[in-house]
Enzyme design. Structure first.
Site, PDB file in Angstrom:
ATOM      1  N   ASP A 104       2.674  36.610 -31.174  1.00 21.84           N
ATOM      2  CA  ASP A 104       3.600  37.322 -30.307  1.00 21.84           C
ATOM      3  C   ASP A 104       3.860  38.742 -30.806  1.00 21.84           C
ATOM      4  OD1 ASP A 104       5.788  36.856 -28.135  1.00 21.84           O
ATOM      5  OD2 ASP A 104       6.907  37.726 -29.804  1.00 21.84           O
ATOM      6  N   GLU A 155      -1.144  39.101 -28.796  1.00 28.03           N
ATOM      7  CA  GLU A 155      -0.535  39.862 -27.707  1.00 28.03           C
ATOM      8  C   GLU A 155      -0.419  41.310 -28.157  1.00 28.03           C
ATOM      9  OE1 GLU A 155       3.537  39.827 -25.061  1.00 28.03           O
ATOM     10  OE2 GLU A 155       3.656  39.577 -27.214  1.00 28.03           O
ATOM     11  N   ASP A 158       2.556  29.134 -30.503  1.00 25.84           N
ATOM     12  CA  ASP A 158       3.019  30.500 -30.269  1.00 25.84           C
ATOM     13  C   ASP A 158       3.848  30.927 -31.480  1.00 25.84           C
ATOM     14  OD1 ASP A 158       3.942  32.873 -29.082  1.00 25.84           O
ATOM     15  OD2 ASP A 158       4.009  31.939 -27.109  1.00 25.84           O
ATOM     16  N   HIS A 211       4.210  33.849 -18.545  1.00 25.78           N
ATOM     17  CA  HIS A 211       5.656  33.639 -18.473  1.00 25.78           C
ATOM     18  C   HIS A 211       6.463  34.933 -18.453  1.00 25.78           C
ATOM     19  CE1 HIS A 211       4.776  34.491 -22.585  1.00 25.78           C
ATOM     20  NE2 HIS A 211       6.062  34.586 -22.864  1.00 25.78           N
ATOM     21  N   ASP A 212       5.804  36.064 -18.615  1.00 24.84           N
ATOM     22  CA  ASP A 212       6.515  37.348 -18.597  1.00 24.84           C
ATOM     23  C   ASP A 212       6.304  38.103 -17.293  1.00 24.84           C
ATOM     24  OD1 ASP A 212       7.521  37.120 -21.211  1.00 24.84           O
ATOM     25  OD2 ASP A 212       5.664  37.928 -22.069  1.00 24.84           O
TER      26      ASP A 212
HETATM   27  C1  GLC Z   1       6.425  38.522 -26.032  1.00 25.24           C
HETATM   28  C2  GLC Z   1       6.709  37.268 -25.234  1.00 25.24           C
HETATM   29  C3  GLC Z   1       8.000  37.441 -24.502  1.00 25.24           C
HETATM   30  C4  GLC Z   1       9.098  37.685 -25.511  1.00 25.24           C
HETATM   31  C5  GLC Z   1       8.765  38.851 -26.431  1.00 25.24           C
HETATM   32  C6  GLC Z   1       9.674  38.898 -27.624  1.00 25.24           C
HETATM   33  O1  GLC Z   1       6.191  39.615 -25.224  1.00 25.24           O
HETATM   34  O2  GLC Z   1       5.638  36.990 -24.384  1.00 25.24           O
HETATM   35  O3  GLC Z   1       8.308  36.349 -23.682  1.00 25.24           O
HETATM   36  O4  GLC Z   1      10.301  37.956 -24.846  1.00 25.24           O
HETATM   37  O5  GLC Z   1       7.460  38.774 -26.935  1.00 25.24           O
HETATM   38  O6  GLC Z   1       9.411  37.834 -28.496  1.00 25.24           O
END
Ligand code: GLC
Length: 559
Positions: free
Chosen positions: A202, A259, A102, A332-333
């Site tokens: 990310d 993402e 990640d 996880h979000d």
């Molecule tokens: C992404 C991750 C999240 C994190 C954010 C900032 O959305 O999935 O968990 O808080 O990025 O890095």
């Protein structure tokens, strides 16, 4: 030289997502760790996945649970050592599993040496981030942070503000500075050479910000507003993706999953290589936004199956020629999917967890199973605000309850149904203390339902959710129609069902799913179908019009 057959090795893969802090604690300190993941590789392999994506484990002050990185080259001691990581990746490879890292490239931690130098007034490093002068004694603009409040933080010593789209301890990197891009590429090449097989990128579509940071329409009841139109998916990010592809992804034959929030299909196709090689697949958060008001997860709406299927099938169609979608129901979000979109009561939990898997993972794309989803893990009840850990909860509590005077009970209930903490409780391995997650005190509360829902019990039960997931992934892998075929929805008018057929060179497979606690009838496509997988387990063949029981699902192949 990369052989033709090795290219796109990820094409038929399934991915397992690991949140390391909550996965398995090998040394009793209460935090899941890298050695814990290694010890559980046989479990992961046995599920039938091909790739693990591990959320960040780099050195970090943990303001955002590791998404705030202070050293991109070393493992945080909470998670273990560099030797542990070497062993984990080597063991993955020895077992035929790939390892996806990640990578957080939109921002660093404020404790990263670059930012520390910037704070000391070093101009070179200030230019690694976005520092701006106050405007009339205020923030340079009214942009909101994703986690609530302003996206600007004031540094009195410099009399300047810096930009943080996320937590104030996550300052945004300035990708307009070529040196920054070179250094991030250097980090990526380092890990590629180390042997990681891919990156989960990310918040990667936020790399380019419009330089004038214009004010935006404030959100109701707030000074600040979401400014995504000024920083998400700006055309310039394509140049960055293409360069990363040329210098890292392609030469090392890596899998990339990006993402990307706020995205439209045309842009998605561009990212996936319509004009030039950029990214392999997209993780589109919008797919989970249809039971809430836009991007505001704490403004829930009832789950509307019709809206859900329209969104899913829209994206399946739009991406059918160019591009690939990540398929997921949780991460996880997000809250646990069986609690959010299903029914987590004793009566229906198991049926609805299986049905969700059957609905999502027979679609076109790449399955991403989030740890515990394969067990039907549920949301848990945090009794008081102190039980929560996540920054998003804390900031929202401050804004709404402490400053806004809104009722505490209302917000506790919302956090218990929608917050990121719902999905971050420790993995439930056994019926022993702390669900067998740790021999110490867990960093986060364990769900009290672990004596009922745990991997060891499901291992022994042939009819468990876990064994259903194993079978599902095996079936998926064996069917060309599911891997590559076309997707044709049916029963679109229904407010309960989610049904589609997949076809490839004469092979036809249907996935039929009832998302509600009702009985309903579905007219199937013509022909007779042999059932390959079902959650009630008592149907061998289907044809014509079938009656579905609550949360019933099946996958069947045309005879
Ligand atoms: C992404 C991750 C999240 C994190 C954010 C900032 O959305 O999935 O968990 O808080 O990025 O890095």
């Amino acid at each position: 030289m990369i052989l033709e057959k090795e290219k796109n090795w990820w094409q038929d893969a399934a991915v397992y997502q690991i949140y390391p802090k909550s996965f398995y604690d090998s040394n009793g300190d209460g935090y899941g760790d890298i050695e814990g993941i290694r010890q559980k590789l046989p479990y992961i392999k046995n599920l039938g996945v091909d790739v693990i994506w591990v959320c960040p484990f780099f050195k970090s002050p943990q303001a955002d649970n590791g998404y705030d990185i202070s050293d991109y080259f070393s493992v945080d001691e909470r998670f273990g050592t560099m030797e542990d990581l070497r062993r984990l990746i080597d063991d993955c490879h020895a077992m035929g599993l790939k390892f996806v890292l990640d990578l957080v490239a939109n921002h660093t931690s404020d404790e990263h040496p670059w930012f520390k130098k910037a704070l000391s007034g070093d101009e070179k490093y200030m230019n690694y981030y976005y520092f701006k002068d106050p405007v009339d004694g205020h923030e340079p603009s009214n942009w909101a942070s994703v986690f609530g409040g302003s996206a600007w933080e004031y540094v009195p010593r410099l009399d300047k503000y810096y930009l943080h789209l996320f937590h104030k301890k996550q300052p945004d990197l300035n990708w307009e500075n070529k040196e920054v891009v070179d250094r991030v590429i250097n980090i990526m090449q380092h890990w590629a050479q180390y042997g990681v097989d891919g990156f989960r990128l990310d918040a990667i579509n936020y790399l380019y910000k419009e330089p004038d940071f214009p004010d935006v329409e404030p959100m109701p009841g707030s000074k600040y507003g979401f400014a995504n139109q000024h920083y998400a998916n700006k055309p310039k990010v394509n140049e960055h993706f293409a360069r990363l592809n040329r210098e890292v992804f392609a030469p090392y034959n890596m899998m990339t999953v990006a993402e990307v929030a706020y995205i439209e299909p045309e842009t998605a196709r561009e990212y996936c290589g319509k004009h030039q090689p950029e990214l392999d697949m997209l993780y589109i958060f919008d797919l989970l936004n249809f039971d809430q008001d836009g991007f505001d997860k704490f403004s829930p709406l009832p789950f509307d199956v019709k809206a859900f299927k329209q969104t899913i099938f829209h994206w399946q169609k739009e991406m059918s020629e160019i591009g690939r979608l990540a398929l997921f129901f949780s991460n996880h979000d997000q809250a646990r999917s069986v609690s959010r979109f299903g029914d987590d009561s004793d009566q229906y939990r198991d049926l609805s967890a299986k049905m969700q898997g059957n609905a999502m993972y027979m679609l076109k794309g790449t399955p991403y199973i989030y740890q515990g989803e394969e067990l039907g893990m549920t949301n848990l009840n945090y009794e008081k605000i102190e039980d929560f850990c996540d920054v998003e909860v804390m900031n929202t509590w401050q804004e709404k309850v402490i400053e806004g005077g809104e009722p505490a009970e209302k917000w506790l209930a919302l956090f218990n149904s929608r917050s990121r903490d719902c999905g971050r409780s420790p993995m439930q391995w056994t019926d022993e203390a702390n669900a067998g997650f740790t021999a110490g005190t867990p960093w986060q509360k364990v769900n009290s339902n672990y004596p009922k829902i745990n991997a060891a019990a499901q291992e022994k039960d042939e009819k468990s959710t876990l064994n259903f997931y194993r079978k599902l992934l095996r079936i998926r892998k064996g069917l060309k129609s599911v891997q590559q075929g076309s997707v044709t929805p049916f029963d679109m008018e229904s407010e309960n069902t989610f049904c589609y057929s997949r076809e490839y060179e004469g092979e036809t497979v249907i996935s039929v799913n009832n998302f509600k606690n009702v009985t309903c009838r579905v007219k199937l496509p013509r022909g007779s179908f042999r059932v390959l997988l079902s959650n009630y387990g008592d149907v061998a063949k289907v044809r014509g019009t079938v009656t579905l029981r609550p949360f019933e699902c099946l996958t069947a192949i045309k005879e």
